[in-house]
Design a protein around this motif. Structure first.
Motif, PDB file in Angstrom:
ATOM      1  N   TRP A  65       0.833  -1.202   0.000  1.00 40.63           N
ATOM      2  CA  TRP A  65       0.000   0.000   0.000  1.00 40.63           C
ATOM      3  C   TRP A  65       0.869   1.253   0.000  1.00 40.63           C
ATOM      4  CZ3 TRP A  65      -5.058   0.784  -0.723  1.00 40.63           C
ATOM      5  CH2 TRP A  65      -5.564   2.050  -0.430  1.00 40.63           C
ATOM      6  N   GLU A  66       1.906   1.263   0.800  1.00 40.99           N
ATOM      7  CA  GLU A  66       2.813   2.418   0.860  1.00 40.99           C
ATOM      8  C   GLU A  66       3.497   2.625  -0.489  1.00 40.99           C
ATOM      9  OE1 GLU A  66       4.619   5.558   3.157  1.00 40.99           O
ATOM     10  OE2 GLU A  66       2.938   4.246   3.566  1.00 40.99           O
ATOM     11  N   GLY A  67       3.916   1.532  -1.112  1.00 42.86           N
ATOM     12  CA  GLY A  67       4.561   1.640  -2.419  1.00 42.86           C
ATOM     13  C   GLY A  67       3.620   2.190  -3.476  1.00 42.86           C
ATOM     14  N   ILE A  68       2.380   1.714  -3.496  1.00 41.55           N
ATOM     15  CA  ILE A  68       1.395   2.230  -4.451  1.00 41.55           C
ATOM     16  C   ILE A  68       1.159   3.715  -4.209  1.00 41.55           C
ATOM     17  CG2 ILE A  68      -1.052   2.142  -5.105  1.00 41.55           C
ATOM     18  CD1 ILE A  68      -0.903  -0.897  -4.618  1.00 41.55           C
ATOM     19  N   GLY A  69       1.068   4.106  -2.943  1.00 39.84           N
ATOM     20  CA  GLY A  69       0.849   5.515  -2.607  1.00 39.84           C
ATOM     21  C   GLY A  69       2.007   6.398  -3.031  1.00 39.84           C
ATOM     22  N   MET A  70       3.223   5.880  -2.990  1.00 38.06           N
ATOM     23  CA  MET A  70       4.382   6.681  -3.396  1.00 38.06           C
ATOM     24  C   MET A  70       4.561   6.706  -4.915  1.00 38.06           C
ATOM     25  SD  MET A  70       7.228   5.863  -0.573  1.00 38.06           S
ATOM     26  CE  MET A  70       7.168   6.649   1.002  1.00 38.06           C
ATOM     27  N   LEU A  71       4.183   5.632  -5.587  1.00 38.15           N
ATOM     28  CA  LEU A  71       4.323   5.594  -7.044  1.00 38.15           C
ATOM     29  C   LEU A  71       3.250   6.425  -7.744  1.00 38.15           C
ATOM     30  CD1 LEU A  71       5.221   1.847  -7.664  1.00 38.15           C
ATOM     31  CD2 LEU A  71       6.723   3.831  -7.855  1.00 38.15           C
ATOM     32  N   GLN A  72       2.079   6.515  -7.154  1.00 33.90           N
ATOM     33  CA  GLN A  72       0.991   7.293  -7.731  1.00 33.90           C
ATOM     34  C   GLN A  72       0.612   8.404  -6.753  1.00 33.90           C
ATOM     35  OE1 GLN A  72      -2.193   4.627  -8.627  1.00 33.90           O
ATOM     36  NE2 GLN A  72      -1.028   3.526 -10.174  1.00 33.90           N
ATOM     37  N   PRO A  73       1.294   9.539  -6.831  1.00 34.33           N
ATOM     38  CA  PRO A  73       1.075  10.611  -5.837  1.00 34.33           C
ATOM     39  C   PRO A  73      -0.250  11.350  -6.050  1.00 34.33           C
ATOM     40  CG  PRO A  73       2.691  11.314  -7.455  1.00 34.33           C
ATOM     41  CD  PRO A  73       2.327   9.896  -7.786  1.00 34.33           C
ATOM     42  N   THR A  74      -1.349  10.649  -5.878  1.00 38.54           N
ATOM     43  CA  THR A  74      -2.672  11.263  -5.916  1.00 38.54           C
ATOM     44  C   THR A  74      -3.325  11.058  -4.564  1.00 38.54           C
ATOM     45  OG1 THR A  74      -3.743   9.248  -6.698  1.00 38.54           O
ATOM     46  CG2 THR A  74      -2.890  10.739  -8.383  1.00 38.54           C
ATOM     47  N   ASP A  75      -4.449  11.677  -4.376  1.00 40.02           N
ATOM     48  CA  ASP A  75      -5.148  11.531  -3.096  1.00 40.02           C
ATOM     49  C   ASP A  75      -5.902  10.217  -2.985  1.00 40.02           C
ATOM     50  OD1 ASP A  75      -4.236  13.949  -2.238  1.00 40.02           O
ATOM     51  OD2 ASP A  75      -6.000  15.063  -2.902  1.00 40.02           O
ATOM     52  N   SER A  76      -5.981   9.448  -4.069  1.00 39.26           N
ATOM     53  CA  SER A  76      -6.741   8.200  -3.999  1.00 39.26           C
ATOM     54  C   SER A  76      -6.000   7.112  -3.224  1.00 39.26           C
ATOM     55  CB  SER A  76      -7.078   7.707  -5.407  1.00 39.26           C
ATOM     56  OG  SER A  76      -5.889   7.448  -6.126  1.00 39.26           O
ATOM     57  N   TYR A  77      -4.667   7.192  -3.143  1.00 38.91           N
ATOM     58  CA  TYR A  77      -3.871   6.230  -2.373  1.00 38.91           C
ATOM     59  C   TYR A  77      -2.988   6.984  -1.377  1.00 38.91           C
ATOM     60  CZ  TYR A  77      -5.112   2.680  -5.804  1.00 38.91           C
ATOM     61  OH  TYR A  77      -5.796   1.825  -6.599  1.00 38.91           O
ATOM     62  N   PRO A  78      -3.533   7.347  -0.219  1.00 37.98           N
ATOM     63  CA  PRO A  78      -2.696   8.059   0.759  1.00 37.98           C
ATOM     64  C   PRO A  78      -1.631   7.125   1.337  1.00 37.98           C
ATOM     65  CG  PRO A  78      -4.794   7.508   1.729  1.00 37.98           C
ATOM     66  CD  PRO A  78      -4.873   7.119   0.275  1.00 37.98           C
ATOM     67  N   THR A  79      -0.455   7.654   1.574  1.00 39.31           N
ATOM     68  CA  THR A  79       0.604   6.849   2.169  1.00 39.31           C
ATOM     69  C   THR A  79       0.363   6.724   3.671  1.00 39.31           C
ATOM     70  OG1 THR A  79       2.014   8.767   2.538  1.00 39.31           O
ATOM     71  CG2 THR A  79       2.279   7.617   0.438  1.00 39.31           C
ATOM     72  N   LEU A  80       1.090   5.818   4.292  1.00 39.55           N
ATOM     73  CA  LEU A  80       0.965   5.623   5.729  1.00 39.55           C
ATOM     74  C   LEU A  80       1.372   6.895   6.478  1.00 39.55           C
ATOM     75  CD1 LEU A  80       0.269   3.580   7.919  1.00 39.55           C
ATOM     76  CD2 LEU A  80       2.639   2.844   7.892  1.00 39.55           C
ATOM     77  N   SER A  81       2.395   7.588   5.986  1.00 37.88           N
ATOM     78  CA  SER A  81       2.821   8.817   6.652  1.00 37.88           C
ATOM     79  C   SER A  81       1.741   9.896   6.557  1.00 37.88           C
ATOM     80  CB  SER A  81       4.134   9.323   6.057  1.00 37.88           C
ATOM     81  OG  SER A  81       3.997   9.557   4.674  1.00 37.88           O
TER      82      SER A  81
END
Length: 84
Positions: free
Chosen positions: A25-41
């Motif tokens: 999940w963190e990797g997806i959030g960092m690869l696609q910097p949109t609001d649809s996948y928020p990172t853990l941070s």
């Protein structure tokens, strides 16, 4: 040496799956910097904005630390038990 019980193996497998899902999940959030996948941070930052969130995260951190590291320790400086 004794073999590891099956319930312990299952427990380790569950932890591996949980951590793999979290890192994916963190990797997806960092690869696609949109609001649809928020990172853990980003999620932690949103929780830390409020005092209740800070206390909840602190409580969860203490609970996890206790159950993961301290619960089954034997104090190293304890003297020998009663002789007899």
């Amino acid at each position: 040496m004794s073999e590891m019980p099956h319930h312990a193996q299952f427990g380790y497998l569950v932890w591996v799956i949980l951590f793999a899902a979290m890192f994916t999940w963190e990797g997806i959030g960092m690869l696609q910097p949109t609001d649809s996948y928020p990172t853990l941070s980003q999620a932690m930052g949103a929780a830390m904005r409020h005092q209740f969130g800070r206390w909840a995260l602190f409580t969860a951190w203490i609970w996890f630390g206790w159950h993961a590291f301290v619960q089954n320790w034997h104090f190293l400086l304890r003297g020998p038990g009663p002789v007899g």
